[in-house]
Motif scaffolding. Structure first.
Motif, short mmCIF file in Angstrom:
data_model
loop_
_atom_site.label_atom_id
_atom_site.label_comp_id
_atom_site.label_asym_id
_atom_site.label_seq_id
_atom_site.Cartn_x
_atom_site.Cartn_y
_atom_site.Cartn_z
N ARG A 206 0.83 -1.21 0.00
CA ARG A 206 0.00 0.00 0.00
C ARG A 206 0.87 1.26 0.00
O ARG A 206 0.55 2.25 -0.69
CB ARG A 206 -0.92 -0.03 1.22
CG ARG A 206 -1.98 1.06 1.23
CD ARG A 206 -2.97 0.88 2.38
NE ARG A 206 -3.87 -0.24 2.11
CZ ARG A 206 -3.80 -1.42 2.70
NH1 ARG A 206 -2.85 -1.65 3.61
NH2 ARG A 206 -4.65 -2.37 2.42
N ARG B 78 0.89 4.30 -2.80
CA ARG B 78 0.67 5.72 -2.48
C ARG B 78 1.82 6.58 -3.02
O ARG B 78 1.60 7.67 -3.55
CB ARG B 78 0.52 5.90 -0.97
CG ARG B 78 -0.77 5.30 -0.40
CD ARG B 78 -0.99 5.73 1.04
NE ARG B 78 -2.16 5.10 1.62
CZ ARG B 78 -3.41 5.48 1.41
NH1 ARG B 78 -3.65 6.52 0.62
NH2 ARG B 78 -4.41 4.86 1.99
N THR C 36 -10.04 11.83 -8.51
CA THR C 36 -9.68 11.34 -7.18
C THR C 36 -8.96 10.01 -7.31
O THR C 36 -9.11 9.29 -8.29
CB THR C 36 -10.92 11.16 -6.30
OG1 THR C 36 -11.82 10.23 -6.93
CG2 THR C 36 -11.63 12.49 -6.09
N VAL D 48 -8.26 6.47 -5.11
CA VAL D 48 -8.65 5.65 -3.97
C VAL D 48 -7.78 4.41 -3.92
O VAL D 48 -7.56 3.75 -4.95
CB VAL D 48 -10.13 5.22 -4.07
CG1 VAL D 48 -10.50 4.29 -2.93
CG2 VAL D 48 -11.04 6.44 -4.09
N THR E 21 -7.71 0.73 -2.63
CA THR E 21 -8.64 -0.28 -2.17
C THR E 21 -8.06 -1.66 -2.44
O THR E 21 -6.96 -1.77 -2.98
CB THR E 21 -10.01 -0.12 -2.87
OG1 THR E 21 -10.97 -1.00 -2.27
CG2 THR E 21 -9.90 -0.43 -4.36
N LEU F 186 -5.03 0.72 -6.96
CA LEU F 186 -5.47 2.11 -7.11
C LEU F 186 -6.67 2.18 -8.05
O LEU F 186 -6.70 1.51 -9.08
CB LEU F 186 -4.36 2.97 -7.70
CG LEU F 186 -3.10 3.23 -6.88
CD1 LEU F 186 -2.10 4.03 -7.71
CD2 LEU F 186 -3.43 3.99 -5.60
N PRO G 132 -15.23 5.19 -11.81
CA PRO G 132 -13.84 4.78 -12.01
C PRO G 132 -13.40 4.99 -13.45
O PRO G 132 -14.15 4.69 -14.38
CB PRO G 132 -13.85 3.29 -11.64
CG PRO G 132 -15.27 2.85 -11.79
CD PRO G 132 -16.10 4.05 -11.47
N ALA H 102 -16.18 1.33 -5.12
CA ALA H 102 -14.96 1.71 -4.40
C ALA H 102 -14.72 3.22 -4.42
O ALA H 102 -13.91 3.72 -3.64
CB ALA H 102 -13.75 0.99 -4.99
N VAL H 103 -15.40 3.95 -5.31
CA VAL H 103 -15.14 5.39 -5.44
C VAL H 103 -16.28 6.21 -4.86
O VAL H 103 -17.34 5.69 -4.59
CB VAL H 103 -14.89 5.75 -6.91
CG1 VAL H 103 -13.73 4.96 -7.46
CG2 VAL H 103 -16.14 5.53 -7.76
#
Length: 285
Positions: A168, A172, A233, A235, A237, A245, A253, A284-285
């Motif tokens: 993760r 990021r 954006t 996210v 997940t 991502l 998405p 998820a979004v």
């Protein structure tokens, strides 16, 4: 345990089997449901004798037929075909190793027969005699098919299993470097021989061939990121049993990104932007 109860317990494994063979979530769900209905049409004695093997056989046979149909349609597919990413955060019965995106992408490069025989033998430990009725080949031929498939998988399969938090954190950093246009930071995150594969299906921005090398991949990612609207954006997940991502625009998405990493550098990047393959991760979004 009733047949219904046993099926409910085995359903995640059957879904993973169908998904590994077809690479498509909707197909896998439909196949598992069809397998259950066919099981109910048999005599209880036949079904209960070995329910897992019985269901696996039906599921694999249906999946093989669906895969052959897919292969015919893919002859006109624009660009590279990648599996459909799936959300697994709320699917405790689905094991990460069963739906690994990197591994399924490797399975895509096998023939239909190789793929089915390999999955049934390696994941379900079916004997070659039990695989015979699925692929309509004798046991000796199934053994040869498996050997050939295993050799290819060992040559190309993802080599790394890393801690989820490290995975993760890498994602990021990857997203931050891409959004910030920091090509130096992005190159530092990528292995020198990294390969990016993308699937837009002719409906969204994607490369038609893999992009190889850290500089080329970094440049491509930053160039694509610059095309996203300002309100886009990102996210993080769980996709296919690992952090992934999802880039979204307008509440939908736009691309799912999954990576294969050794914990230090990213060795493979998969970007799925075909909108037909993103419906299942919209939540998820």
């Amino acid at each position: 345990m009733s047949l219904n109860g046993a099926f409910a317990e085995l359903r995640p494994a059957m879904f993973a089997l169908a998904y590994r063979i077809t690479g498509n979530r909707a197909d896998a769900e439909e196949i598992v449901q069809d397998a259950f209905l066919r099981m109910l049409d048999t005599t209880p004695q036949d079904a209960v004798r070995s329910l897992k093997a019985y269901l696996a056989t039906i599921t694999a046979r249906l999946s093989l037929n669906r895969l052959r149909d897919q292969r015919a349609r893919r002859e006109t597919y624009v660009g590279e075909w990648l599996p459909e990413p799936i959300l697994t955060a709320n699917e405790p019965g689905v094991r990460a190793e069963d739906v690994s995106f990197a591994l399924i992408a490797v399975l895509e490069r096998l023939s239909a027969l190789e793929r089915v025989v390999f999955v049934l033998r390696s994941a379900f430990d079916l004997t070659f005699e039990e695989i015979v009725p699925v692929v309509q080949r004798n046991a000796a031929t199934c053994r040869k098919i498996f050997s050939r498939a295993r050799t290819r998988i060992l040559e190309e399969r993802p080599r790394f299993v890393i801690d989820q938090e490290r995975h993760r954190a890498l994602l990021r950093s990857f997203a931050d470097a891409a959004r910030g246009g920091d090509i130096g930071k992005l190159v530092a995150l990528l292995d020198d021989n990294v390969v990016l594969r993308s699937d837009g299906g002719g409906k969204a921005l994607a490369t038609k061939r893999p992009v190889a090398g850290s500089d080329a991949v970094a440049q491509f990612i930053i160039a694509v990121t610059r095309t996203l609207p300002a309100d886009a954006t990102v996210v993080v997940t769980e996709l296919n049993g690992a952090p992934g991502l999802v880039l979204a625009t307008g509440g939908r998405p736009a691309v799912a990104i999954l990576i294969d990493s050794d914990g230090e550098r990213i060795h493979s990047v998969f970007a799925v932007s075909n909108p037909e393959k993103l419906d299942a991760i919209a939540q998820a979004v």
